[in-house]
Design a protein around this motif. Structure first.
Motif, PDB file in Angstrom:
ATOM      1  N   SER A   1      46.644  41.029  48.746  1.00 57.09           N
ATOM      2  CA  SER A   1      45.937  40.912  48.063  1.00 57.09           C
ATOM      3  C   SER A   1      45.246  42.058  47.308  1.00 57.09           C
ATOM      4  O   SER A   1      45.077  42.767  48.113  1.00 57.09           O
ATOM      5  CB  SER A   1      44.579  39.861  48.193  1.00 57.09           C
ATOM      6  OG  SER A   1      43.901  40.653  49.607  1.00 57.09           O
ATOM      7  N   THR A   2      44.122  41.994  46.379  1.00 59.78           N
ATOM      8  CA  THR A   2      43.411  43.199  45.298  1.00 59.78           C
ATOM      9  C   THR A   2      42.738  42.769  44.640  1.00 59.78           C
ATOM     10  O   THR A   2      42.675  42.012  44.192  1.00 59.78           O
ATOM     11  CB  THR A   2      44.601  43.903  44.957  1.00 59.78           C
ATOM     12  OG1 THR A   2      44.168  45.565  44.245  1.00 59.78           O
ATOM     13  CG2 THR A   2      45.334  43.557  43.516  1.00 59.78           C
ATOM     14  N   TYR A   3      41.304  43.343  44.428  1.00 62.56           N
ATOM     15  CA  TYR A   3      40.676  43.389  43.365  1.00 62.56           C
ATOM     16  C   TYR A   3      40.523  44.494  42.830  1.00 62.56           C
ATOM     17  O   TYR A   3      40.151  45.791  43.614  1.00 62.56           O
ATOM     18  CB  TYR A   3      39.202  43.218  44.560  1.00 62.56           C
ATOM     19  CG  TYR A   3      38.274  42.514  43.468  1.00 62.56           C
ATOM     20  CD1 TYR A   3      37.548  41.759  43.669  1.00 62.56           C
ATOM     21  CD2 TYR A   3      37.692  43.065  42.907  1.00 62.56           C
ATOM     22  CE1 TYR A   3      36.987  40.890  42.556  1.00 62.56           C
ATOM     23  CE2 TYR A   3      36.631  42.993  41.636  1.00 62.56           C
ATOM     24  CZ  TYR A   3      36.291  41.049  41.854  1.00 62.56           C
ATOM     25  OH  TYR A   3      35.164  40.528  41.542  1.00 62.56           O
ATOM     26  N   LEU A   4      40.576  43.871  41.539  1.00 64.08           N
ATOM     27  CA  LEU A   4      40.593  45.393  40.369  1.00 64.08           C
ATOM     28  C   LEU A   4      39.205  44.901  39.895  1.00 64.08           C
ATOM     29  O   LEU A   4      38.874  43.890  38.779  1.00 64.08           O
ATOM     30  CB  LEU A   4      41.528  45.477  39.707  1.00 64.08           C
ATOM     31  CG  LEU A   4      42.844  46.027  40.298  1.00 64.08           C
ATOM     32  CD1 LEU A   4      43.716  45.810  39.358  1.00 64.08           C
ATOM     33  CD2 LEU A   4      42.893  46.878  40.852  1.00 64.08           C
TER      34      LEU A   4
ATOM     35  N   ASP B   1      37.919  42.959  31.912  1.00 62.84           N
ATOM     36  CA  ASP B   1      37.403  42.231  32.904  1.00 62.84           C
ATOM     37  C   ASP B   1      37.540  42.451  34.707  1.00 62.84           C
ATOM     38  O   ASP B   1      39.018  42.943  34.707  1.00 62.84           O
ATOM     39  CB  ASP B   1      37.525  40.759  32.458  1.00 62.84           C
ATOM     40  CG  ASP B   1      36.544  39.766  33.486  1.00 62.84           C
ATOM     41  OD1 ASP B   1      35.849  39.993  33.896  1.00 62.84           O
ATOM     42  OD2 ASP B   1      36.809  38.735  33.189  1.00 62.84           O
ATOM     43  N   ASP B   2      36.805  42.254  35.392  1.00 63.92           N
ATOM     44  CA  ASP B   2      37.481  41.871  36.870  1.00 63.92           C
ATOM     45  C   ASP B   2      38.823  41.392  37.094  1.00 63.92           C
ATOM     46  O   ASP B   2      39.111  40.604  36.138  1.00 63.92           O
ATOM     47  CB  ASP B   2      36.351  41.598  37.928  1.00 63.92           C
ATOM     48  CG  ASP B   2      35.115  42.364  37.930  1.00 63.92           C
ATOM     49  OD1 ASP B   2      35.125  43.675  37.189  1.00 63.92           O
ATOM     50  OD2 ASP B   2      34.343  41.781  38.769  1.00 63.92           O
ATOM     51  N   ALA B   3      39.896  41.558  38.083  1.00 63.20           N
ATOM     52  CA  ALA B   3      40.442  40.973  38.595  1.00 63.20           C
ATOM     53  C   ALA B   3      40.948  40.777  39.604  1.00 63.20           C
ATOM     54  O   ALA B   3      41.314  41.623  40.140  1.00 63.20           O
ATOM     55  CB  ALA B   3      42.132  41.593  37.492  1.00 63.20           C
ATOM     56  N   ALA B   4      41.487  39.185  40.207  1.00 64.15           N
ATOM     57  CA  ALA B   4      41.615  39.435  41.921  1.00 64.15           C
ATOM     58  C   ALA B   4      42.865  38.748  41.909  1.00 64.15           C
ATOM     59  O   ALA B   4      43.483  38.271  41.096  1.00 64.15           O
ATOM     60  CB  ALA B   4      41.087  38.560  42.538  1.00 64.15           C
ATOM     61  N   VAL B   5      43.926  39.443  42.531  1.00 63.65           N
ATOM     62  CA  VAL B   5      45.637  39.058  42.371  1.00 63.65           C
ATOM     63  C   VAL B   5      45.497  38.691  44.474  1.00 63.65           C
ATOM     64  O   VAL B   5      44.988  39.577  45.254  1.00 63.65           O
ATOM     65  CB  VAL B   5      46.249  39.947  42.200  1.00 63.65           C
ATOM     66  CG1 VAL B   5      47.558  39.674  42.027  1.00 63.65           C
ATOM     67  CG2 VAL B   5      45.711  40.810  40.940  1.00 63.65           C
ATOM     68  N   LEU B   6      46.273  37.613  44.522  1.00 64.55           N
ATOM     69  CA  LEU B   6      46.508  37.124  45.239  1.00 64.55           C
ATOM     70  C   LEU B   6      48.830  36.936  45.311  1.00 64.55           C
ATOM     71  O   LEU B   6      48.876  35.956  44.914  1.00 64.55           O
ATOM     72  CB  LEU B   6      46.790  35.663  45.959  1.00 64.55           C
ATOM     73  CG  LEU B   6      44.971  35.476  47.058  1.00 64.55           C
ATOM     74  CD1 LEU B   6      44.515  34.567  46.992  1.00 64.55           C
ATOM     75  CD2 LEU B   6      45.108  36.760  47.930  1.00 64.55           C
TER      76      LEU B   6
END
Length: 359
Positions: free
Chosen positions: A114-117, A323-328
């Protein structure tokens, strides 16, 4: 140079360049030292060219000393703001680690990355969220995006993840879990002061995913969130799912939520994301072509896929996200299955609503 040139040529005023340049890379002490040396040099020039009593030299010395002092003050202010920014980032990172705790790289047969941008460079936290829960022989996953920004969005995200970690172990089906999260979100949102119209403007888009260990399928409940992408046998496809309102739409009649079951075999990879990823734009305003880019990384590990995706996204947008972006990224490991596909719809009461797409 000024001393060796005729008195009609004045190079001394150029000494102001020294403290002006130093303030951009040196600290307050170094800036003050360079300023003092510049003033001393100006005094030396005055001694050799007409004496210290000359009005022109007196004005130059006073002006250079004043500008050097201003450079030191500017440097002190910048150092203080830099220190405050470091503290803010430290608090932000600590809050993010508490809110979005690092996910385990392995849960049962699943490999997870996962990551959070964050869109704001000064902070690394926002209203995007993700969480996982291991319940018996299955893994449940939540990814969501709170409408809005700032501390209010962070609070709503924290409340939803707390509710998920508790409710994930209490409900047998994803629709029932989604309904419980919706009630929890409504209870939280009604605590905001103001009229009902204000509450209606807050909602959370979310996806709930359930992956059993003993069957090569995955179940998905959609709550107004972008559909995930499935990478299977080198092909990238969007996972269809019945649409449903987001969580926290307290004034709307939610009806019966459903879940969609699809094939998720060993070697398959699921990409779950928030809309900050697909709504990222380049300099011309074109959206990021996520589905087209994923095919080239189909054989990468989840960690490598996250790394390539993050690097490619920042290159595409010029390093600036709106905008923020979360990826799994979730990949199933295990033996090859016979390839059966399922497509039943399960209602929030646990009963099967429809059954289709068997193979």
């Amino acid at each position: 140079m000024d001393i060796s040139t005729p008195e009609s040529v004045h190079l001394g005023p150029l000494l102001v360049v020294a403290p002006a340049i130093t303030v951009s890379f040196g600290g307050a002490w170094l800036t003050g030292l360079v300023g003092a040396l510049a003033v001393a040099a100006q005094v030396s020039i005055a001694v050799f060219h007409g004496g210290l009593s000359t009005p022109n030299h007196i004005a130059q010395i006073i002006g250079l000393a004043f500008l050097s002092i201003m450079a030191v003050i500017v440097r002190l202010v910048r150092d203080r703001r830099s220190s405050e920014l470091v503290q803010v980032r430290s608090v932000s990172e600590t809050a993010q680690r508490a809110l979005l705790r690092p996910l385990p790289r392995r849960l049962g047969p699943l490999h997870i990355s996962s990551t959070y941008l964050a869109a704001a460079k000064e902070a690394s936290i926002g209203g995007d969220l993700y969480a996982v829960a291991r319940t018996g022989n299955r893994t449940r996953v939540l990814i969501g995006d709170v409408r809005g920004k700032g501390l209010a969005a962070v609070g709503e995200a924290a409340a939803l993840m707390g509710a998920f970690q508790e409710a994930a172990y209490q409900h047998a089906t994803l629709p029932a879990l989604a309904s419980a999260l919706d009630h929890s979100a409504c209870r939280y949102l009604t605590q905001f002061p103001g009229a009902d119209d204000e509450v209606q403007e807050h909602f959370i888009t979310a996806l709930l995913l359930e992956i059993p260990d003993d069957d090569f399928v995955a179940r998905l409940t959609h709550c107004g969130h972008p559909s995930p992408l499935l990478i299977s046998r080198g092909q990238v496809t969007s996972v269809p799912s019945p649409p449903a309102p987001p969580l926290g739409m307290c004034a709307l009649e939610q009806g019966i939520r459903t879940s969609h079951t699809f094939s998720f075999e060993p070697g398959d990879t699921l990409l779950l994301f928030t809309d900050g990823l697909v709504e990222a734009r380049d300099a011309s305003g074109a959206f990021y072509p996520l589905e087209g880019r994923l095919a080239q990384w189909a054989k990468c590990s989840p960690e490598a896929l996250i790394e390539w995706l993050q690097r490619d996204l920042l290159t595409y947008t010029g390093g600036a996200l709106r905008d923020d972006a979360a990826v799994l990224v979730i990949r199933r490991a295990g033996l090859v299955h016979d390839g059966r596909r399922y497509g039943e719809l399960v209602g929030s009461d646990g009963r099967q609503v429809a059954d289709h797409d068997h193979r």
